[in-house]
Every structure is written in C-alpha cells, then in structure tokens.
Design a protein around this motif. Structure first.
Motif, PDB file in Angstrom:
ATOM      1  N   LEU A  58      -9.960  58.124  57.259  1.00 19.05           N
ATOM      2  CA  LEU A  58     -11.212  57.401  57.507  1.00 19.05           C
ATOM      3  C   LEU A  58     -12.351  57.913  56.623  1.00 19.05           C
ATOM      4  O   LEU A  58     -13.082  57.122  56.026  1.00 19.05           O
ATOM      5  N   VAL A  59     -12.505  59.238  56.516  1.00 19.76           N
ATOM      6  CA  VAL A  59     -13.611  59.746  55.676  1.00 19.76           C
ATOM      7  C   VAL A  59     -13.331  59.474  54.195  1.00 19.76           C
ATOM      8  O   VAL A  59     -14.257  59.264  53.410  1.00 19.76           O
ATOM      9  N   ALA A  60     -12.046  59.477  53.818  1.00 21.24           N
ATOM     10  CA  ALA A  60     -11.692  59.170  52.421  1.00 21.24           C
ATOM     11  C   ALA A  60     -12.077  57.732  52.090  1.00 21.24           C
ATOM     12  O   ALA A  60     -12.683  57.456  51.047  1.00 21.24           O
ATOM     13  N   GLN A  61     -11.761  56.807  52.996  1.00 19.88           N
ATOM     14  CA  GLN A  61     -12.131  55.398  52.782  1.00 19.88           C
ATOM     15  C   GLN A  61     -13.650  55.228  52.805  1.00 19.88           C
ATOM     16  O   GLN A  61     -14.210  54.482  52.001  1.00 19.88           O
ATOM     17  N   ALA A  62     -14.297  55.918  53.727  1.00 18.45           N
ATOM     18  CA  ALA A  62     -15.752  55.797  53.868  1.00 18.45           C
ATOM     19  C   ALA A  62     -16.474  56.220  52.586  1.00 18.45           C
ATOM     20  O   ALA A  62     -17.553  55.714  52.278  1.00 18.45           O
ATOM     21  N   THR A  63     -15.886  57.151  51.850  1.00 20.38           N
ATOM     22  CA  THR A  63     -16.548  57.680  50.652  1.00 20.38           C
ATOM     23  C   THR A  63     -15.830  57.244  49.373  1.00 20.38           C
ATOM     24  O   THR A  63     -16.027  57.828  48.300  1.00 20.38           O
ATOM     25  N   GLY A  64     -14.998  56.222  49.477  1.00 24.16           N
ATOM     26  CA  GLY A  64     -14.313  55.692  48.297  1.00 24.16           C
ATOM     27  C   GLY A  64     -13.432  56.721  47.590  1.00 24.16           C
ATOM     28  O   GLY A  64     -13.225  56.646  46.381  1.00 24.16           O
ATOM     29  N   GLY A  65     -12.907  57.685  48.357  1.00 24.45           N
ATOM     30  CA  GLY A  65     -12.028  58.698  47.775  1.00 24.45           C
ATOM     31  C   GLY A  65     -12.736  59.682  46.858  1.00 24.45           C
ATOM     32  O   GLY A  65     -12.098  60.459  46.139  1.00 24.45           O
ATOM     33  N   LYS A  66     -14.073  59.701  46.890  1.00 22.55           N
ATOM     34  CA  LYS A  66     -14.823  60.517  45.921  1.00 22.55           C
ATOM     35  C   LYS A  66     -15.228  61.894  46.441  1.00 22.55           C
ATOM     36  O   LYS A  66     -15.755  62.704  45.682  1.00 22.55           O
ATOM     37  N   ASP A  67     -15.015  62.134  47.726  1.00 18.99           N
ATOM     38  CA  ASP A  67     -15.537  63.379  48.289  1.00 18.99           C
ATOM     39  C   ASP A  67     -14.401  64.264  48.818  1.00 18.99           C
ATOM     40  O   ASP A  67     -14.078  64.258  50.003  1.00 18.99           O
TER      41      ASP A  67
END
Ligand code: ZN
Length: 180
Positions: free
Chosen positions: A43-52
């Motif tokens: 979920l956090v990966a999707q939320a940040t477009g895999g950038k974080d």
C-alpha cells in the motif's frame, strides 16, 4: 531503483519474516503475520509510486518493536537499516507497557504530530486492518466490537490526513465497506 535500495528492501522482508515467524493474525483464518506486513508495504509503495524505499522498508518493519517474540529493539533497527527507517518505525510503535485503552487513546492524540511518512504508514496500516476485519474477522469479535474498531481507526486516520490522497481514498473505501 538503485541496487542498494533493492537489497535493503529484500533484507527488511527477510528480517520481518524472521521476527514474526511464530505469529499469526488474529483473524478467523489465522493468516501468517507477514501477510499483514507485505500488504501494508504494498500500500505505501503504491501510494508513493514506488519512489520511497525508506517508507517501504519501514512498512515491512513497522510492527517489529511491538508484538513479536524475537526481542528486536531500536538499536538493532538502527544498526541494520539506519536511523531514518528506525525513527519511522519508532513513531508508529505503541508503548506496550501501557494498558490497551491508553495506547489506543494515545494513537489518536499523537497522530497529528507524526512525520509525513509515518502518517502515510499509519493510514496504510489501518486500511489493512479494516480489510482483515472485513475479510477474515476474529471469531470472537461481536458486531459492536467491529464497529468500535472502525470508529477508532477513523479517528486515528483523521489526525493523519492531508499527506497522500490515494492512501486516504483506500482507507475511506474500506471504511465504507464496514457496514456491520
Ligand atoms: Zn500493523
């Protein structure tokens, strides 16, 4: 993504699987605990477009200081994953020496003061928990208890809003599915 970040993410996944190896989720299906961690990190990966990558790693590790039997401490996290990751994990960790009702109250109180990353992680964690209650509720939970959990999660998330519209919409969607 840089190879160093890929390595760190895989190391965090391996570390989390080890730390939670004896744990299962409270749900009726008793899923392995790692499923919760992979869901929150996805979920956090999707939320940040895999950038974080830092946030993805913190999400995989977000429960290691709390409810598991391997005695992971803050210093271990700093040593293995650096201060930035360790601090985010500490931000979202409850003080387990306090009674449960007090811990729940403090989550609401602390939410507005969390860092941006910790807020995204907190919302993702609550969204995953709502999903678990919808899909695989603990067998001994009454409708009333589910309602109370949803209401409490909504209060915590209210203090985290304004950081990421996508994760907030995922949470809101799941909140809407909980018409018990
Ligand atoms: Zn969690």
């Amino acid at each position: 993504m840089k190879s160093k970040k890929v390595l760190q993410i895989v190391r965090a996944l391996d570390f989390a699987a080890w730390a939670h190896s004896s744990q299962r989720r409270k749900g009726g299906e008793g899923e392995p605990y790692i499923n919760h961690l992979t869901e929150v990190s996805r979920l956090v990966a999707q939320a940040t477009g895999g950038k974080d990558a830092t946030l993805i790693i913190a999400a995989l590790l977000h429960d290691v200081l709390e409810d598991q039997g391997k005695h992971v401490n803050y210093e271990m996290l700093v040593g293995n994953f650096g201060k930035r990751v360790a601090k985010i994990v500490r931000e979202v960790t409850d003080d387990m020496s306090l009674p449960k009702a007090e811990r729940k109250r403090l989550q609401i109180e602390h939410a507005p003061h969390l860092s941006r990353r910790a807020k995204i992680l907190k919302i993702a964690d609550k969204a995953a928990n709502l999903n678990s209650i919808i899909e695989s509720p603990p067998k001994d939970w009454s409708v009333q208890r589910k309602r109370e959990y949803f209401a409490w999660a909504a209060e915590v998330v209210a203090g985290c809003r304004g950081v990421n519209p996508w994760i907030e919409s995922v949470f809101d969607e799941r909140l809407g599915e909980g018409n018990f």
